[in-house]
Scaffold this motif. Structure first.
Motif, mmCIF file in Angstrom:
data_model
loop_
_atom_site.group_PDB
_atom_site.id
_atom_site.type_symbol
_atom_site.label_atom_id
_atom_site.label_comp_id
_atom_site.label_asym_id
_atom_site.label_seq_id
_atom_site.Cartn_x
_atom_site.Cartn_y
_atom_site.Cartn_z
ATOM 1 N N PRO A 87 -4.888 -11.647 1.202
ATOM 2 C CA PRO A 87 -3.412 -11.602 1.249
ATOM 3 C C PRO A 87 -2.897 -10.951 2.524
ATOM 4 O O PRO A 87 -1.807 -11.254 3.002
ATOM 5 C CB PRO A 87 -3.042 -10.754 0.023
ATOM 6 N N ARG A 88 -3.706 -10.050 3.101
ATOM 7 C CA ARG A 88 -3.277 -9.378 4.330
ATOM 8 C C ARG A 88 -3.275 -10.368 5.493
ATOM 9 O O ARG A 88 -2.433 -10.284 6.397
ATOM 10 C CB ARG A 88 -4.214 -8.209 4.628
ATOM 11 N N LYS A 118 -2.584 -13.534 5.338
ATOM 12 C CA LYS A 118 -1.363 -14.362 5.216
ATOM 13 C C LYS A 118 -0.180 -13.643 5.875
ATOM 14 O O LYS A 118 0.581 -14.232 6.635
ATOM 15 C CB LYS A 118 -1.032 -14.537 3.727
ATOM 16 N N LEU A 119 -0.063 -12.344 5.572
ATOM 17 C CA LEU A 119 1.069 -11.570 6.102
ATOM 18 C C LEU A 119 0.949 -11.400 7.611
ATOM 19 O O LEU A 119 1.936 -11.457 8.346
ATOM 20 C CB LEU A 119 1.134 -10.207 5.407
ATOM 21 N N GLU A 136 7.076 -6.049 3.572
ATOM 22 C CA GLU A 136 8.386 -6.565 3.959
ATOM 23 C C GLU A 136 9.443 -5.464 3.973
ATOM 24 O O GLU A 136 10.310 -5.442 4.843
ATOM 25 C CB GLU A 136 8.796 -7.670 2.972
ATOM 26 N N GLU A 142 2.723 -7.545 -0.418
ATOM 27 C CA GLU A 142 3.726 -8.387 0.268
ATOM 28 C C GLU A 142 5.086 -7.674 0.293
ATOM 29 O O GLU A 142 5.795 -7.708 1.295
ATOM 30 C CB GLU A 142 3.882 -9.744 -0.443
#
Ligand code: ACO
Length: 427
Positions: A314-315, A317-318, A82, A78
């Motif tokens: 998690p990827r 979500k991003l 960012e 994350e």
């Protein structure tokens, strides 16, 4: 008896063995002492598809599939998505630490220096048919680079390895863009080293007589997607790079094997399948019937489920956040509405909850690539560009790992016993 060990009783012989346990594993070769007779080969493990076998020790990428965690060299994905650039992440993966400002500047200059390809490569590409799949072109041309750089076979020389790794990172976008242009019959656009890594790739891909207007938001979105794909520990294509590289072939040949593995629909091709599925559903009102069909065994919900992640990837979500930025620029892709509704319904459904099926990296990435103007058959090429630093980091780590030898799995022979040759007239 040491605590960190496993006691095994072979019920065939009644003998007991003690095998050390280290880092949550037993060494498969420690089982070879377990025999029923002196001339017995010894016990092996049977593990098709490596479902439960660690083939290496690695310090590059950490994944906790149950908790949805992905880290490169310890840094959460994350935070990298960012705050880092793609070349910064490539340095992190390939060198091991985040670069200082000065290291990043030198790294960027070095990569830019190598973006050009030999002009014979353009002739080579021209030899492909107009409808050649871009992944076929990419894997062919990357493999062919070994003939342009025969020095690459000196893999024992660290400086030489470094040079080839930079060449691959620098030339991959040029080759990928050339493949894109060839498919459209457009003239090749050569690298512009005043541009950064992503802007240069976009320019080589889309520039048409000054009409292409670069869009910083879309370029940063593409950069984030490449960062999210940069490594994923021992997946199919990385394992291919390691296995082929373990023969000590040059890195161009090893990486072209990785590209070949990624080409397959079970690996890098799933984002294409998501778009085909959204087309098939066609309208939000058809979603319940589609879900019912999936639950009844009539196909899979593409872009859902993962071998490793048993919670939200998690990827994914991003990527959902990236999608918002991209669609704010390009206008809403009507398929996004279907995808969002599909996700909402699936996540509330007991069938998907029970099996821990959540959206994976491919669920939204295809929609974004399409909005950016890439055709579906090109999606996997973008994946390959992102994965390049990961392949190169894993290749180097494999070569420096004293435990590694040429990859050579065992088998359980299931064929015929010895039998005499039968002359053709008697068969
Ligand atoms: N839709 C519906 N049901 C599914 C799905 C899905 N997408 N994925 C798994 N299931 C079900 C299976 O039918 C099985 O159900 P059962 O226990 O009743 O038989 C159960 O969930 C477990 O499935 P497996 O096939 O054992 O899971 P595995 O870990 O082997 O598969 C895979 C993972 C291949 C990713 C799978 O979830 C799938 O096919 N997903 C769709 C394709 C896809 O999106 N692939 C991209 C992966 S990400 C990447 O490679 C970059």
């Amino acid at each position: 008896m040491p605590q960190d060990s496993l006691t095994i009783t072979d019920n065939r012989t009644g003998r007991t063995y003690e095998v050390p346990v280290a880092e949550g594993t037993v060494r498969a070769t420690d089982l070879r002492q377990i025999k029923v007779a002196d001339d017995d080969f010894g016990l092996m493990t049977y593990d098709p598809a490596f479902m439960n076998t660690a083939a290496c020790r690695s310090a590059i990428t950490y994944i906790d599939g149950d908790r949805g965690i992905l880290r490169y060299r310890g840094y959460p994905i994350e935070q990298l998505a960012e705050r880092a650039s793609f070349l910064e992440v490539a340095y992190l993966l390939m060198v091991g630490e985040l670069p200082t400002r000065q290291q990043l500047d030198t790294w960027t200059d070095t990569v830019k220096y190598h973006t050009y390809v030999h002009t014979n490569i353009t002739k080579f590409l021209e030899g492909f048919r107009y409808d050649a799949h871009p992944m076929g072109m990419l894997l062919g041309v990357v493999g062919a680079l070994s003939t342009f750089y025969p020095d690459a076979k000196h893999i024992d020389d660290p400086a030489n390895r470094e040079l080839q790794r930079v060449r691959l990172l620098a030339k991959a976008p040029t080759i990928a863009a050339f493949a894109f242009r060839h498919s459209r019959g457009l003239p090749f656009v050569f690298p512009d080293n005043d541009l950064d890594y992503i802007a240069n790739f976009v320019n080589m891909t889309f520039s048409i007589g000054g009409r292409h207007k670069p869009n910083k938001v879309l370029q940063r979105a593409l950069e984030i997607l490449l960062i999210l794909h940069a490594d994923h520990e021992q997946n199919c294509s990385t394992s291919a790079v390691r296995a082929v590289g373990s023969s000590h072939v040059d890195p161009f040949s090893a990486v072209s094997a990785g590209i070949a593995a990624l080409y397959g629909p079970l690996h890098g091709g799933a984002n294409e399948a998501v778009l085909a599925m959204l087309d098939e559903i066609g309208d939000k009102k058809n979603i319940p019937a589609f879900i019912k069909e999936v639950k009844g065994g009539g196909g899979r919900l593409m872009g859902f489920g993962h071998r490793v992640y048993k919670s939200y990837d998690p990827r994914a979500k991003l990527i959902k956040k990236v999608a918002d930025d991209v669609f704010a620029q390009t206008g809403l892709n009507p398929k996004l509405e279907i995808a969002l509704e599909l996700e909402r319904i699936a996540l509330e459904d007991e069938y998907f909850a029970k099996r821990k099926l959540y959206p994976n990296v491919d669920f939204y990435s295809g929609l974004i690539y399409q909005a950016m103007g890439y055709p579906t058959e090109y999606f996997t090429v973008l994946f390959a560009l992102g994965r390049m630093p990961g392949w190169l980091a894993q290749w180097e780590e494999m070569l420096l790992d004293k435990d590694q030898k040429i990859a050579r799995p065992r088998q359980i022979y299931t064929g015929k016993d010895e039998r005499p040759f039968v002359p053709i007239e008697k068969r």
